[in-house]
Design a protein around this motif. Structure first.
Motif, mmCIF file in Angstrom:
data_model
loop_
_atom_site.group_PDB
_atom_site.id
_atom_site.type_symbol
_atom_site.label_atom_id
_atom_site.label_comp_id
_atom_site.label_asym_id
_atom_site.label_seq_id
_atom_site.Cartn_x
_atom_site.Cartn_y
_atom_site.Cartn_z
ATOM 1 N N MET A 1 -16.057 4.701 51.485
ATOM 2 C CA MET A 1 -14.931 4.846 50.532
ATOM 3 C C MET A 1 -15.299 4.574 49.189
ATOM 4 O O MET A 1 -15.841 3.208 49.015
ATOM 5 C CB MET A 1 -13.751 4.365 51.453
ATOM 6 C CG MET A 1 -12.386 4.319 50.463
ATOM 7 S SD MET A 1 -10.937 3.256 51.228
ATOM 8 C CE MET A 1 -10.674 4.004 52.774
ATOM 9 N N SER A 2 -14.736 5.006 48.309
ATOM 10 C CA SER A 2 -15.015 4.529 46.738
ATOM 11 C C SER A 2 -14.038 3.575 46.333
ATOM 12 O O SER A 2 -12.990 3.740 46.918
ATOM 13 C CB SER A 2 -15.016 6.012 45.933
ATOM 14 O OG SER A 2 -13.622 6.592 45.861
ATOM 15 N N THR A 3 -14.596 2.798 45.516
ATOM 16 C CA THR A 3 -13.477 1.857 44.805
ATOM 17 C C THR A 3 -12.866 2.494 43.747
ATOM 18 O O THR A 3 -13.021 3.742 43.110
ATOM 19 C CB THR A 3 -14.400 1.017 44.076
ATOM 20 O OG1 THR A 3 -15.079 1.151 43.077
ATOM 21 C CG2 THR A 3 -15.349 0.155 45.205
ATOM 22 N N PRO A 4 -11.621 1.838 43.352
ATOM 23 C CA PRO A 4 -10.968 2.477 42.209
ATOM 24 C C PRO A 4 -11.708 2.452 41.099
ATOM 25 O O PRO A 4 -11.626 3.515 40.130
ATOM 26 C CB PRO A 4 -9.660 1.426 41.980
ATOM 27 C CG PRO A 4 -9.577 0.789 43.392
ATOM 28 C CD PRO A 4 -10.769 0.820 43.821
ATOM 29 N N TYR A 5 -12.704 1.434 40.456
ATOM 30 C CA TYR A 5 -13.338 1.635 39.431
ATOM 31 C C TYR A 5 -14.449 3.170 39.675
ATOM 32 O O TYR A 5 -14.569 3.516 38.483
ATOM 33 C CB TYR A 5 -14.448 0.332 39.422
ATOM 34 C CG TYR A 5 -15.567 0.715 38.182
ATOM 35 C CD1 TYR A 5 -15.288 0.660 37.119
ATOM 36 C CD2 TYR A 5 -16.863 0.520 38.784
ATOM 37 C CE1 TYR A 5 -16.287 0.613 36.082
ATOM 38 C CE2 TYR A 5 -17.911 0.773 37.718
ATOM 39 C CZ TYR A 5 -17.504 0.512 36.546
ATOM 40 O OH TYR A 5 -18.502 0.528 35.487
ATOM 41 N N GLN A 6 -15.202 3.359 40.672
ATOM 42 C CA GLN A 6 -15.870 4.689 40.852
ATOM 43 C C GLN A 6 -15.167 5.711 40.912
ATOM 44 O O GLN A 6 -15.487 6.539 40.017
ATOM 45 C CB GLN A 6 -16.404 4.538 42.336
ATOM 46 C CG GLN A 6 -17.487 3.548 42.345
ATOM 47 C CD GLN A 6 -18.026 3.336 43.911
ATOM 48 O OE1 GLN A 6 -17.043 3.608 44.768
ATOM 49 N NE2 GLN A 6 -19.409 2.712 43.954
ATOM 50 N N ASP A 7 -13.774 5.790 41.154
ATOM 51 C CA ASP A 7 -13.055 7.006 41.069
ATOM 52 C C ASP A 7 -12.600 7.127 39.520
ATOM 53 O O ASP A 7 -12.808 8.245 39.086
ATOM 54 C CB ASP A 7 -11.648 6.781 41.619
ATOM 55 C CG ASP A 7 -11.914 6.699 43.345
ATOM 56 O OD1 ASP A 7 -12.633 7.210 43.718
ATOM 57 O OD2 ASP A 7 -10.850 6.209 43.945
ATOM 58 N N ALA A 8 -12.459 6.058 39.073
ATOM 59 C CA ALA A 8 -12.258 6.070 37.266
ATOM 60 C C ALA A 8 -13.430 6.680 36.761
ATOM 61 O O ALA A 8 -13.270 7.305 35.506
ATOM 62 C CB ALA A 8 -11.703 4.699 36.966
ATOM 63 N N GLN A 9 -14.498 6.198 37.062
ATOM 64 C CA GLN A 9 -15.762 6.472 36.289
ATOM 65 C C GLN A 9 -16.004 7.880 36.223
ATOM 66 O O GLN A 9 -16.517 8.520 35.380
ATOM 67 C CB GLN A 9 -16.939 5.651 36.973
ATOM 68 C CG GLN A 9 -17.247 4.318 36.463
ATOM 69 C CD GLN A 9 -18.629 3.988 37.009
ATOM 70 O OE1 GLN A 9 -18.799 3.912 38.358
ATOM 71 N NE2 GLN A 9 -19.573 3.328 36.271
ATOM 72 N N GLY B 1 -13.539 -3.242 42.176
ATOM 73 C CA GLY B 1 -14.942 -2.830 42.599
ATOM 74 C C GLY B 1 -15.940 -2.665 41.355
ATOM 75 O O GLY B 1 -16.490 -1.789 41.554
ATOM 76 N N SER B 2 -15.636 -3.308 40.431
ATOM 77 C CA SER B 2 -16.682 -3.216 39.131
ATOM 78 C C SER B 2 -17.551 -4.730 39.179
ATOM 79 O O SER B 2 -16.903 -5.658 39.872
ATOM 80 C CB SER B 2 -16.061 -2.978 38.105
ATOM 81 O OG SER B 2 -15.383 -4.029 37.508
ATOM 82 N N SER B 3 -18.272 -4.740 38.304
ATOM 83 C CA SER B 3 -18.945 -6.177 37.650
ATOM 84 C C SER B 3 -18.137 -6.866 36.852
ATOM 85 O O SER B 3 -17.220 -5.892 36.044
ATOM 86 C CB SER B 3 -20.298 -5.780 37.378
ATOM 87 O OG SER B 3 -20.334 -5.147 35.953
#
Length: 228
Positions: A1-9, A46-48
């Motif tokens: 499952m992707s993170t909110p950060y990955q979805d936004a990217q 879910g980001s750095s």
């Protein structure tokens, strides 16, 4: 499952910024300013932490960005109001859009007006964004003056008076002091009353209680809150 950060990217940099800001403001409102740390926000989306520091520079920059974002969203909401042929109807619609936006974005409204982070002072750039959010309202007031609906005067000053009345009513509503059934009619009645205080006197009218500054007739008509 992707993170909110990955979805936004996948959408783009603007979506990443919005994701960070929206999560930050949720934390601020739900848990208070102590929860607003770069580590906590990064973990939640879910980001750095490097992503956040690169984009905002630190916690102070993040809070400043939240302040600017609130006013930028308000400006977009005001700009989206369709033009009306009657300048007073247009001004009334802008007031209604202000209330609707505040109710839709209560968390941002708190950051804009309630200073939920002790010691925070908006930057000059943020204050400029805040001031610019009301240009549409000031222009609408100026149009009412140019059309002879309002007495000649300082359009920016009158727009600030209208804002003060609007803000007071909206804050009471958000704070739960007005029920949903009460809030809308009270808001419309208040804004119409304030507007009536600045109406231009009809040609040839003698000064009297209805035309003196600050005198408010007791009723309004039913044309979108337009003063009677």
């Amino acid at each position: 499952m992707s993170t909110p950060y990955q979805d936004a990217q996948r959408v783009g940099q603007d979506a990443v910024r919005t994701t960070i800001l929206d999560r930050s403001i949720d934390l601020l409102v739900s848990e208070g300013p102590a929860a607003l740390t770069m580590r906590r926000i990064a973990a939640d989306i879910g980001s750095s932490t490097k992503v956040l520091y690169t984009m905002f520079g630190g916690k102070e920059g993040l809070i400043d960005a939240l302040y600017r974002e609130g006013f930028a969203r308000l400006r977009r909401a005001q700009a989206a109001v369709p033009r009306a042929g009657d300048p007073l109807v247009h001004l009334t619609r802008l007031g209604q859009a202000y209330r609707a936006h505040a109710l839709a974005e209560p968390a941002y409204y708190r950051v804009m007006f309630e200073q939920p982070v002790p010691g925070f002072r908006p930057s000059p750039d943020a204050l400029a964004v805040a001031e610019g959010a009301f240009e549409t309202s000031a222009a609408a007031v100026a149009a009412c003056m140019a059309a002879g609906v309002f007495r000649p005067g300082d359009a920016h000053e009158l727009s600030k008076l209208l804002w003060a009345a609007s803000h007071g009513a909206v804050s009471l509503e958000i704070g739960g002091h007005f029920t949903p059934e009460e809030a809308g009619p009270r808001y419309d009645a208040l804004m119409a009353a304030v507007g009536r205080a600045f109406l231009a006197a009809p040609p040839g009218a003698e000064p009297g209680p209805e035309t003196e500054p600050g005198a408010l007739p007791p009723t309004t008509d039913d044309t979108e809150g337009r003063p009677a």
